[in-house]
Design a protein around this motif. Structure first.
Motif, PDB file in Angstrom:
ATOM      1  N   GLU A 206       0.887  -1.084   0.065  1.00 25.77           N
ATOM      2  CA  GLU A 206       0.011   0.048  -0.181  1.00 25.77           C
ATOM      3  C   GLU A 206       1.019   1.174   0.034  1.00 25.77           C
ATOM      4  OE1 GLU A 206      -2.822  -0.469   3.050  1.00 25.77           O
ATOM      5  OE2 GLU A 206      -3.687  -2.105   2.430  1.00 25.77           O
ATOM      6  N   THR A 207       1.826   1.253   0.718  1.00 23.71           N
ATOM      7  CA  THR A 207       2.911   2.388   0.869  1.00 23.71           C
ATOM      8  C   THR A 207       4.217   1.974   1.030  1.00 23.71           C
ATOM      9  OG1 THR A 207       3.106   4.607   1.776  1.00 23.71           O
ATOM     10  CG2 THR A 207       2.571   2.768   3.260  1.00 23.71           C
ATOM     11  N   VAL A 208       5.167   2.976   0.917  1.00 26.62           N
ATOM     12  CA  VAL A 208       6.569   2.580   1.248  1.00 26.62           C
ATOM     13  C   VAL A 208       7.187   3.495   2.711  1.00 26.62           C
ATOM     14  CG1 VAL A 208       8.876   2.756   0.465  1.00 26.62           C
ATOM     15  CG2 VAL A 208       6.854   2.355  -1.026  1.00 26.62           C
ATOM     16  N   GLU A 209       7.375   2.506   3.595  1.00 28.96           N
ATOM     17  CA  GLU A 209       7.478   3.224   4.872  1.00 28.96           C
ATOM     18  C   GLU A 209       9.331   3.479   5.494  1.00 28.96           C
ATOM     19  OE1 GLU A 209       5.057   1.710   7.964  1.00 28.96           O
ATOM     20  OE2 GLU A 209       3.941   0.568   6.309  1.00 28.96           O
ATOM     21  N   ALA A 210       9.341   4.422   5.939  1.00 33.08           N
ATOM     22  CA  ALA A 210      10.942   4.641   6.030  1.00 33.08           C
ATOM     23  C   ALA A 210      11.601   3.583   7.279  1.00 33.08           C
ATOM     24  CB  ALA A 210      10.882   6.187   6.853  1.00 33.08           C
ATOM     25  N   ASP A 211      10.777   3.172   8.051  1.00 35.65           N
ATOM     26  CA  ASP A 211      11.173   2.178   8.986  1.00 35.65           C
ATOM     27  C   ASP A 211      11.022   0.761   8.563  1.00 35.65           C
ATOM     28  OD1 ASP A 211       8.667   1.941   9.111  1.00 35.65           O
ATOM     29  OD2 ASP A 211       8.410   1.814  11.015  1.00 35.65           O
ATOM     30  N   ARG A 212      10.794   0.433   7.313  1.00 36.91           N
ATOM     31  CA  ARG A 212      10.948  -0.978   6.618  1.00 36.91           C
ATOM     32  C   ARG A 212      11.959  -0.974   5.840  1.00 36.91           C
ATOM     33  NH1 ARG A 212       6.968  -4.852   8.130  1.00 36.91           N
ATOM     34  NH2 ARG A 212       5.499  -3.709   9.450  1.00 36.91           N
ATOM     35  N   VAL A 213      12.632  -2.282   5.402  1.00 33.74           N
ATOM     36  CA  VAL A 213      13.621  -2.696   4.518  1.00 33.74           C
ATOM     37  C   VAL A 213      12.818  -3.329   3.447  1.00 33.74           C
ATOM     38  CG1 VAL A 213      15.790  -3.741   4.068  1.00 33.74           C
ATOM     39  CG2 VAL A 213      15.359  -2.612   6.156  1.00 33.74           C
ATOM     40  N   TYR A 214      12.932  -2.821   2.215  1.00 33.67           N
ATOM     41  CA  TYR A 214      12.016  -3.841   1.158  1.00 33.67           C
ATOM     42  C   TYR A 214      13.169  -4.743   0.185  1.00 33.67           C
ATOM     43  CZ  TYR A 214       8.496  -0.658   2.391  1.00 33.67           C
ATOM     44  OH  TYR A 214       7.567  -0.027   3.098  1.00 33.67           O
ATOM     45  N   VAL A 215      12.971  -5.706   0.053  1.00 35.61           N
ATOM     46  CA  VAL A 215      13.899  -6.954  -0.334  1.00 35.61           C
ATOM     47  C   VAL A 215      13.161  -7.219  -1.628  1.00 35.61           C
ATOM     48  CG1 VAL A 215      15.007  -8.964  -0.025  1.00 35.61           C
ATOM     49  CG2 VAL A 215      14.528  -7.514   1.994  1.00 35.61           C
ATOM     50  N   LEU A 216      14.198  -7.466  -2.670  1.00 36.69           N
ATOM     51  CA  LEU A 216      13.775  -7.836  -3.975  1.00 36.69           C
ATOM     52  C   LEU A 216      14.665  -9.087  -4.263  1.00 36.69           C
ATOM     53  CD1 LEU A 216      14.056  -4.789  -6.419  1.00 36.69           C
ATOM     54  CD2 LEU A 216      11.990  -5.502  -5.165  1.00 36.69           C
ATOM     55  N   GLY A 217      14.064 -10.282  -4.639  1.00 42.06           N
ATOM     56  CA  GLY A 217      14.763 -11.399  -4.926  1.00 42.06           C
ATOM     57  C   GLY A 217      15.471 -11.427  -6.356  1.00 42.06           C
ATOM     58  N   GLY A 218      16.609 -11.540  -6.151  1.00 41.86           N
ATOM     59  CA  GLY A 218      17.533 -11.172  -7.388  1.00 41.86           C
ATOM     60  C   GLY A 218      17.720 -12.712  -8.151  1.00 41.86           C
ATOM     61  N   LEU A 219      16.701 -12.640  -9.061  1.00 45.02           N
ATOM     62  CA  LEU A 219      16.203 -14.002  -9.635  1.00 45.02           C
ATOM     63  C   LEU A 219      15.994 -13.987 -11.136  1.00 45.02           C
ATOM     64  CD1 LEU A 219      16.010 -16.942  -9.406  1.00 45.02           C
ATOM     65  CD2 LEU A 219      13.556 -16.695  -8.829  1.00 45.02           C
ATOM     66  N   VAL A 220      16.491 -14.188 -12.187  1.00 39.85           N
ATOM     67  CA  VAL A 220      16.104 -14.220 -13.521  1.00 39.85           C
ATOM     68  C   VAL A 220      15.983 -15.724 -13.749  1.00 39.85           C
ATOM     69  CG1 VAL A 220      16.770 -14.081 -15.878  1.00 39.85           C
ATOM     70  CG2 VAL A 220      17.368 -12.316 -14.048  1.00 39.85           C
ATOM     71  N   ASP A 221      14.574 -16.295 -14.189  1.00 37.05           N
ATOM     72  CA  ASP A 221      14.169 -17.612 -14.319  1.00 37.05           C
ATOM     73  C   ASP A 221      13.327 -17.747 -15.648  1.00 37.05           C
ATOM     74  OD1 ASP A 221      13.528 -20.284 -13.971  1.00 37.05           O
ATOM     75  OD2 ASP A 221      11.817 -19.925 -12.816  1.00 37.05           O
ATOM     76  N   GLU A 222      14.083 -18.155 -16.531  1.00 41.52           N
ATOM     77  CA  GLU A 222      13.759 -18.400 -17.853  1.00 41.52           C
ATOM     78  C   GLU A 222      12.852 -19.692 -18.014  1.00 41.52           C
ATOM     79  OE1 GLU A 222      16.856 -18.226 -20.532  1.00 41.52           O
ATOM     80  OE2 GLU A 222      16.885 -16.034 -20.547  1.00 41.52           O
ATOM     81  N   SER A 223      13.066 -20.502 -17.013  1.00 41.41           N
ATOM     82  CA  SER A 223      12.199 -21.673 -17.015  1.00 41.41           C
ATOM     83  C   SER A 223      10.779 -21.549 -16.273  1.00 41.41           C
ATOM     84  CB  SER A 223      12.966 -22.963 -16.259  1.00 41.41           C
ATOM     85  OG  SER A 223      13.657 -22.571 -14.996  1.00 41.41           O
ATOM     86  N   ILE A 224      10.682 -20.538 -15.711  1.00 44.15           N
ATOM     87  CA  ILE A 224       9.575 -19.984 -14.902  1.00 44.15           C
ATOM     88  C   ILE A 224       9.079 -20.940 -13.964  1.00 44.15           C
ATOM     89  CG2 ILE A 224       7.300 -19.043 -15.559  1.00 44.15           C
ATOM     90  CD1 ILE A 224       9.331 -17.556 -16.909  1.00 44.15           C
ATOM     91  N   GLN A 225       9.996 -21.182 -12.993  1.00 47.59           N
ATOM     92  CA  GLN A 225       9.673 -21.967 -11.865  1.00 47.59           C
ATOM     93  C   GLN A 225       8.916 -20.964 -10.880  1.00 47.59           C
ATOM     94  OE1 GLN A 225      12.957 -24.283 -10.266  1.00 47.59           O
ATOM     95  NE2 GLN A 225      14.130 -23.803 -11.723  1.00 47.59           N
ATOM     96  N   LYS A 226       7.656 -21.427 -10.733  1.00 49.29           N
ATOM     97  CA  LYS A 226       6.601 -20.492  -9.973  1.00 49.29           C
ATOM     98  C   LYS A 226       7.048 -20.707  -8.344  1.00 49.29           C
ATOM     99  CE  LYS A 226       2.861 -21.226 -13.179  1.00 49.29           C
ATOM    100  NZ  LYS A 226       1.658 -21.589 -13.227  1.00 49.29           N
ATOM    101  N   LYS A 227       6.805 -19.165  -7.813  1.00 41.31           N
ATOM    102  CA  LYS A 227       6.946 -19.094  -6.460  1.00 41.31           C
ATOM    103  C   LYS A 227       8.252 -19.300  -5.684  1.00 41.31           C
ATOM    104  CE  LYS A 227       1.820 -19.782  -6.018  1.00 41.31           C
ATOM    105  NZ  LYS A 227       0.576 -20.664  -5.395  1.00 41.31           N
TER     106      LYS A 227
END
Length: 302
Positions: A206-227
């Motif tokens: 909903e929003t981006v908060e200053a006291d949170r750390v937002y993590v992105l999964g560094g993943l490139v998956d051409e075989s499209i393994q879900k989840k």
């Protein structure tokens, strides 16, 4: 002599008739053989026409996508020009110093974003190369931002395939103004502050908060393994969220009938940056969500 002459005379007409028969035989065979290519050519023509129509549809779809992308880039340039119209022009040296000061400030007080690179062992060399390119674009967007994030790269081991590819592809990678560690992000941040962004999460961001750390999964998956990223977050028992695509976007008709909510890490980051600057998911998704994914911002949302 007369006997020989008469014998030759008898052979000549027969040879002539024989040649005529041979010619007639060839013509008949030619007529018989010629009937088959006619049918084959008709079938071939239908296949050619069908392939041509399919090719024309693909070309038309590509032209349409290129036109949409061109219009969107033009709009982005116009908005950027409008936002910087009143900013005085500086030399490259001055701009570099300003950018550096801005990034130093972000490392002290900026919003925190981390790229989790712990899933690269299962990736192919091609996927590793694409991920290195995405990291370069992500950092480039952060350098240009008026309010940059404090960036972290975790689980990036020196000497690993990704580390070597980042050095090869990205000039000055070792001088990037971000925190890089070969350890887990859990060693840097408390579990309660982490929000792992994954397209398979149930809750929308909903929003981006200053006291949170937002993590992105560094993943490139051409075989499209879900989840995969969702499984990673659950394994670590951290909070998850997804971009609010379902809440602000709808499917649009496209020739390939293709729809996807899976984005590259730099695309997710550009959307977050725009949202933080405008406070509008509508504007952020409209500007940075890729056209080829099959979604557009809903009219009621815009």
């Amino acid at each position: 002599m007369d006997h020989i002459s008469s014998h030759l005379a008898c052979d000549l007409p027969l040879n002539g008739v024989s040649e005529d028969m041979d010619l007639l035989h060839i013509d008949v065979e030619a007529e018989v053989v010629d009937t088959k290519p006619g049918r084959d050519e008709a079938l071939c023509s239908k296949n050619v026409l069908r392939k041509q129509r399919h090719w024309e549809k693909q070309i038309a779809a590509k032209k349409s996508r290129r036109k949409e992308e061109k219009q969107r880039r033009k709009q982005n340039r116009e908005e950027e020009s409008a936002s910087t119209a009143e900013i005085p022009h500086f030399t490259k040296r001055v701009m570099k110093a300003i950018t550096r000061e801005r990034l130093i400030g972000a490392q002290a007080t900026g919003l925190k974003l981390c790229v989790d690179l712990s899933m690269t062992d299962s990736m192919s060399d091609k996927e590793i190369s694409r991920l290195a390119g995405q990291l370069r674009r992500l950092y480039g967007s952060n350098r240009k931002a008026s309010r940059p994030f404090h960036l972290f790269l975790t689980d990036l081991k020196e000497g690993s395939r990704l580390y070597k590819e980042c050095l090869r592809m990205n000039d000055g990678f070792l001088n990037y103004m971000m925190d890089v560690t070969d350890g887990s992000f859990l060693s840097l941040f408390s579990t309660e502050t982490i929000v792992y962004l994954t397209p398979d999460a149930e809750s929308a961001l909903e929003t981006v908060e200053a006291d949170r750390v937002y993590v992105l999964g560094g993943l490139v998956d051409e075989s499209i393994q879900k989840k995969l990223s969702l499984s990673r977050a659950r394994e670590l028992s951290v909070c998850t969220a997804r971009l609010p695509i379902d809440e602000y976007m709808v499917k649009k008709n496209n020739p390939k009938n293709f729809y996807s909510k899976i984005l590259a890490i730099n695309q997710v980051f550009d959307i977050l940056l725009k949202f933080c600057n405008t406070g509008s998911w509508t504007e952020a998704l409209q500007m940075w969500f890729p056209q080829g994914k099959g979604y557009v911002v809903a009219q009621e949302a815009s």
